[in-house]
Design a protein around this motif. Structure first.
Motif, PDB file in Angstrom:
ATOM      1  N   GLN A 157       0.834  -1.202   0.000  1.00 44.40           N
ATOM      2  CA  GLN A 157       0.000   0.000   0.000  1.00 44.40           C
ATOM      3  C   GLN A 157       0.868   1.252   0.000  1.00 44.40           C
ATOM      4  O   GLN A 157       2.072   1.187   0.240  1.00 44.40           O
ATOM      5  CB  GLN A 157      -0.931  -0.009   1.211  1.00 44.40           C
ATOM      6  CG  GLN A 157      -1.959  -1.133   1.179  1.00 44.40           C
ATOM      7  CD  GLN A 157      -2.816  -1.188   2.434  1.00 44.40           C
ATOM      8  OE1 GLN A 157      -2.422  -0.711   3.495  1.00 44.40           O
ATOM      9  NE2 GLN A 157      -3.990  -1.783   2.311  1.00 44.40           N
ATOM     10  N   SER A 158       0.232   2.379  -0.268  1.00 42.21           N
ATOM     11  CA  SER A 158       0.899   3.671  -0.363  1.00 42.21           C
ATOM     12  C   SER A 158       1.858   3.712  -1.548  1.00 42.21           C
ATOM     13  O   SER A 158       2.971   4.221  -1.445  1.00 42.21           O
ATOM     14  CB  SER A 158       1.654   4.007   0.940  1.00 42.21           C
ATOM     15  OG  SER A 158       2.135   5.333   0.905  1.00 42.21           O
ATOM     16  N   LEU A 159       1.388   3.179  -2.676  1.00 39.43           N
ATOM     17  CA  LEU A 159       2.218   3.159  -3.883  1.00 39.43           C
ATOM     18  C   LEU A 159       1.966   4.395  -4.741  1.00 39.43           C
ATOM     19  O   LEU A 159       0.845   4.907  -4.804  1.00 39.43           O
ATOM     20  CB  LEU A 159       1.925   1.900  -4.712  1.00 39.43           C
ATOM     21  CG  LEU A 159       2.238   0.552  -4.056  1.00 39.43           C
ATOM     22  CD1 LEU A 159       1.805  -0.582  -4.969  1.00 39.43           C
ATOM     23  CD2 LEU A 159       3.717   0.436  -3.727  1.00 39.43           C
ATOM     24  N   GLU A 160       3.015   4.835  -5.394  1.00 40.71           N
ATOM     25  CA  GLU A 160       2.912   5.930  -6.358  1.00 40.71           C
ATOM     26  C   GLU A 160       2.900   5.313  -7.752  1.00 40.71           C
ATOM     27  O   GLU A 160       3.934   4.986  -8.315  1.00 40.71           O
ATOM     28  CB  GLU A 160       4.093   6.892  -6.210  1.00 40.71           C
ATOM     29  CG  GLU A 160       4.048   8.076  -7.163  1.00 40.71           C
ATOM     30  CD  GLU A 160       2.907   9.024  -6.881  1.00 40.71           C
ATOM     31  OE1 GLU A 160       2.413   9.661  -7.830  1.00 40.71           O
ATOM     32  OE2 GLU A 160       2.508   9.131  -5.701  1.00 40.71           O
ATOM     33  N   GLY A 161       1.713   5.126  -8.299  1.00 43.60           N
ATOM     34  CA  GLY A 161       1.593   4.483  -9.601  1.00 43.60           C
ATOM     35  C   GLY A 161       1.604   2.968  -9.485  1.00 43.60           C
ATOM     36  O   GLY A 161       2.086   2.404  -8.494  1.00 43.60           O
ATOM     37  N   LEU A 162       1.047   2.318 -10.502  1.00 45.19           N
ATOM     38  CA  LEU A 162       0.995   0.864 -10.538  1.00 45.19           C
ATOM     39  C   LEU A 162       1.662   0.353 -11.809  1.00 45.19           C
ATOM     40  O   LEU A 162       1.422   0.876 -12.897  1.00 45.19           O
ATOM     41  CB  LEU A 162      -0.461   0.380 -10.494  1.00 45.19           C
ATOM     42  CG  LEU A 162      -1.262   0.721  -9.237  1.00 45.19           C
ATOM     43  CD1 LEU A 162      -2.716   0.281  -9.406  1.00 45.19           C
ATOM     44  CD2 LEU A 162      -0.658   0.071  -8.008  1.00 45.19           C
ATOM     45  N   LYS A 163       2.505  -0.667 -11.660  1.00 42.32           N
ATOM     46  CA  LYS A 163       3.199  -1.273 -12.790  1.00 42.32           C
ATOM     47  C   LYS A 163       2.603  -2.629 -13.167  1.00 42.32           C
ATOM     48  O   LYS A 163       3.077  -3.268 -14.106  1.00 42.32           O
ATOM     49  CB  LYS A 163       4.681  -1.455 -12.460  1.00 42.32           C
ATOM     50  CG  LYS A 163       5.411  -0.159 -12.138  1.00 42.32           C
ATOM     51  CD  LYS A 163       5.500   0.756 -13.331  1.00 42.32           C
ATOM     52  CE  LYS A 163       6.346   1.984 -13.004  1.00 42.32           C
ATOM     53  NZ  LYS A 163       6.427   2.918 -14.159  1.00 42.32           N
ATOM     54  N   VAL A 164       1.588  -3.075 -12.440  1.00 43.41           N
ATOM     55  CA  VAL A 164       0.983  -4.381 -12.699  1.00 43.41           C
ATOM     56  C   VAL A 164      -0.528  -4.214 -12.741  1.00 43.41           C
ATOM     57  O   VAL A 164      -1.062  -3.175 -12.355  1.00 43.41           O
ATOM     58  CB  VAL A 164       1.373  -5.417 -11.623  1.00 43.41           C
ATOM     59  CG1 VAL A 164       2.865  -5.701 -11.659  1.00 43.41           C
ATOM     60  CG2 VAL A 164       0.972  -4.926 -10.232  1.00 43.41           C
ATOM     61  N   GLU A 165      -1.211  -5.273 -13.174  1.00 46.76           N
ATOM     62  CA  GLU A 165      -2.668  -5.250 -13.226  1.00 46.76           C
ATOM     63  C   GLU A 165      -3.216  -6.578 -12.734  1.00 46.76           C
ATOM     64  O   GLU A 165      -2.493  -7.588 -12.664  1.00 46.76           O
ATOM     65  CB  GLU A 165      -3.150  -4.967 -14.641  1.00 46.76           C
ATOM     66  CG  GLU A 165      -2.674  -5.962 -15.669  1.00 46.76           C
ATOM     67  CD  GLU A 165      -3.084  -5.596 -17.086  1.00 46.76           C
ATOM     68  OE1 GLU A 165      -3.002  -6.457 -17.980  1.00 46.76           O
ATOM     69  OE2 GLU A 165      -3.491  -4.420 -17.293  1.00 46.76           O
ATOM     70  N   GLU A 166      -4.497  -6.576 -12.392  1.00 44.87           N
ATOM     71  CA  GLU A 166      -5.136  -7.771 -11.857  1.00 44.87           C
ATOM     72  C   GLU A 166      -5.058  -8.932 -12.853  1.00 44.87           C
ATOM     73  O   GLU A 166      -5.257  -8.751 -14.049  1.00 44.87           O
ATOM     74  CB  GLU A 166      -6.598  -7.469 -11.531  1.00 44.87           C
ATOM     75  CG  GLU A 166      -7.338  -8.626 -10.872  1.00 44.87           C
ATOM     76  CD  GLU A 166      -8.748  -8.252 -10.469  1.00 44.87           C
ATOM     77  OE1 GLU A 166      -9.574  -9.162 -10.289  1.00 44.87           O
ATOM     78  OE2 GLU A 166      -9.019  -7.037 -10.326  1.00 44.87           O
ATOM     79  N   GLY A 167      -4.737 -10.121 -12.335  1.00 46.31           N
ATOM     80  CA  GLY A 167      -4.608 -11.315 -13.165  1.00 46.31           C
ATOM     81  C   GLY A 167      -3.212 -11.551 -13.693  1.00 46.31           C
ATOM     82  O   GLY A 167      -2.937 -12.620 -14.247  1.00 46.31           O
ATOM     83  N   GLN A 168      -2.328 -10.590 -13.521  1.00 43.27           N
ATOM     84  CA  GLN A 168      -0.962 -10.714 -14.042  1.00 43.27           C
ATOM     85  C   GLN A 168      -0.114 -11.592 -13.129  1.00 43.27           C
ATOM     86  O   GLN A 168      -0.219 -11.530 -11.908  1.00 43.27           O
ATOM     87  CB  GLN A 168      -0.338  -9.329 -14.167  1.00 43.27           C
ATOM     88  CG  GLN A 168       1.086  -9.317 -14.698  1.00 43.27           C
ATOM     89  CD  GLN A 168       1.641  -7.913 -14.837  1.00 43.27           C
ATOM     90  OE1 GLN A 168       0.887  -6.947 -14.912  1.00 43.27           O
ATOM     91  NE2 GLN A 168       2.952  -7.782 -14.859  1.00 43.27           N
ATOM     92  N   THR A 169       0.744 -12.403 -13.728  1.00 43.34           N
ATOM     93  CA  THR A 169       1.706 -13.209 -12.978  1.00 43.34           C
ATOM     94  C   THR A 169       3.007 -12.425 -12.849  1.00 43.34           C
ATOM     95  O   THR A 169       3.528 -11.926 -13.844  1.00 43.34           O
ATOM     96  CB  THR A 169       1.978 -14.546 -13.681  1.00 43.34           C
ATOM     97  OG1 THR A 169       0.762 -15.300 -13.755  1.00 43.34           O
ATOM     98  CG2 THR A 169       3.008 -15.368 -12.909  1.00 43.34           C
ATOM     99  N   VAL A 170       3.498 -12.291 -11.624  1.00 41.38           N
ATOM    100  CA  VAL A 170       4.725 -11.534 -11.388  1.00 41.38           C
ATOM    101  C   VAL A 170       5.773 -12.441 -10.760  1.00 41.38           C
ATOM    102  O   VAL A 170       5.452 -13.401 -10.068  1.00 41.38           O
ATOM    103  CB  VAL A 170       4.478 -10.313 -10.477  1.00 41.38           C
ATOM    104  CG1 VAL A 170       3.550  -9.322 -11.145  1.00 41.38           C
ATOM    105  CG2 VAL A 170       3.893 -10.744  -9.130  1.00 41.38           C
ATOM    106  N   LYS A 171       7.029 -12.107 -11.016  1.00 45.17           N
ATOM    107  CA  LYS A 171       8.137 -12.849 -10.434  1.00 45.17           C
ATOM    108  C   LYS A 171       8.710 -12.088  -9.246  1.00 45.17           C
ATOM    109  O   LYS A 171       8.564 -10.869  -9.139  1.00 45.17           O
ATOM    110  CB  LYS A 171       9.229 -13.078 -11.481  1.00 45.17           C
ATOM    111  CG  LYS A 171       8.806 -13.949 -12.646  1.00 45.17           C
ATOM    112  CD  LYS A 171       9.949 -14.161 -13.623  1.00 45.17           C
ATOM    113  CE  LYS A 171       9.531 -15.062 -14.777  1.00 45.17           C
ATOM    114  NZ  LYS A 171      10.649 -15.286 -15.735  1.00 45.17           N
ATOM    115  N   GLN A 172       9.350 -12.815  -8.364  1.00 46.05           N
ATOM    116  CA  GLN A 172       9.983 -12.194  -7.207  1.00 46.05           C
ATOM    117  C   GLN A 172      10.999 -11.155  -7.677  1.00 46.05           C
ATOM    118  O   GLN A 172      11.806 -11.407  -8.566  1.00 46.05           O
ATOM    119  CB  GLN A 172      10.676 -13.259  -6.353  1.00 46.05           C
ATOM    120  CG  GLN A 172      11.261 -12.727  -5.056  1.00 46.05           C
ATOM    121  CD  GLN A 172      11.916 -13.836  -4.238  1.00 46.05           C
ATOM    122  OE1 GLN A 172      12.792 -14.544  -4.726  1.00 46.05           O
ATOM    123  NE2 GLN A 172      11.481 -13.991  -2.999  1.00 46.05           N
ATOM    124  N   GLY A 173      10.933  -9.943  -7.065  1.00 42.63           N
ATOM    125  CA  GLY A 173      11.848  -8.882  -7.430  1.00 42.63           C
ATOM    126  C   GLY A 173      11.365  -8.001  -8.562  1.00 42.63           C
ATOM    127  O   GLY A 173      12.019  -7.009  -8.890  1.00 42.63           O
TER     128      GLY A 173
END
Length: 272
Positions: free
Chosen positions: A174-190
């Motif tokens: 929380q308390s993020l400035e902007g989002l780089k991901v979206e719902e349903g997206q698979t992300v890797k550690q880091g």
């Protein structure tokens, strides 16, 4: 004249055939040839049936990625088996903890430092707050590989991201400035999911990121699980429930430190 010649030829051919058939070896040879043909046909049909049974989908070739088509993508696991929780920052040395998880087993002084003042009410901090000494923003990354189940802007907590990791475990940013991901997206550690920013809930923290680990929807102390896999959380959480009886701070304890006990919210209230 031609008809007589054709009749004569047919008669000769018939006579030769009858003569050959009278020989003893001809009929056995014919029978053996027919038997070999039938046996070969049966064996070929049986081989075809076995291929169909072994391959339930014979129309799809089993081979390289190119054989499967240009749109084929290898499935990614929700969480890599050997991964352990990491802090949600690229460089741990560049940030510091400015807000601690409220631990009922901690000292009174530590508990005082794990309260968040919002709307004239002190609330228990359900995670850890990270910030830079300089007060500048920084990249926030996924603490563990997983699937984004929420990525949205919240009026109180700012931009927030929820990542699911299996075993009913979710990490919250929380308390993020902007989002780089979206719902349903698979992300890797880091992988970067946003930058640290400000929110209305904890204005005193300035530019920071609020990080939580939740098991079955209940926040747990992230410090207890850094450098541990997801599988460690259910076991440790169960042991903690059996060994610890959580009790809220007494009003008298807070008043001694100059804090109005009437403004302290009970433990069951959560940040979101």
């Amino acid at each position: 004249m031609r008809e007589e010649n054709q009749s004569s030829k047919l008669a000769k051919m018939k006579a030769n055939l009858q003569k050959q058939m009278k020989k003893r070896w001809v009929l056995p040879a014919v029978y053996l040839g027919l038997a070999a043909l039938v046996l070969s046909t049966v064996i070929w049909l049986q081989g075809s049936d076995e291929i169909v049974k072994d391959d339930p989908n014979p129309n799809v070739s089993q081979g390289t990625e190119t054989d499967l088509g240009p749109d084929f993508e290898e499935a990614l696991p929700v969480t890599t088996v050997n991964e352990v929780f990491k802090k949600p920052v690229l460089n741990e040395e560049e940030v510091k903890i400015i807000g601690h998880y409220f631990d009922f087993n901690a000292t009174e002084e530590e508990q005082q430092g794990a309260l968040v003042l919002y709307n004239n009410t002190y609330r228990h901090n359900k995670g850890i707050d990270f910030a830079m000494e300089s007060g500048e923003t920084f990249d926030v990354v996924a603490a563990l590989s997983g699937t984004v189940v929420k990525a949205e802007k919240d009026a109180l907590f700012g931009n927030q991201v929820y990542i699911e990791h299996g075993n009913n475990v979710i990490t919250v940013y929380q308390s993020l400035e902007g989002l780089k991901v979206e719902e349903g997206q698979t992300v890797k550690q880091g992988e970067v999911i946003g930058q640290a920013g400000r929110n209305l809930y904890n204005q005193d923290a300035g530019i920071h990121v609020h990080f939580e680990i939740r098991h079955d929807g209940v926040p747990v102390n992230p410090n207890d699980f850094f450098n541990q896999p997801v599988s460690a959380i259910p076991t440790a959480d169960k042991e903690e429930e059996e060994a610890v009886v959580e009790e809220p701070l007494e009003d008298d304890d807070l008043e001694e430190d100059g804090v109005d006990g009437n403004d302290v919210e009970e433990n069951e209230e959560t940040q979101s």
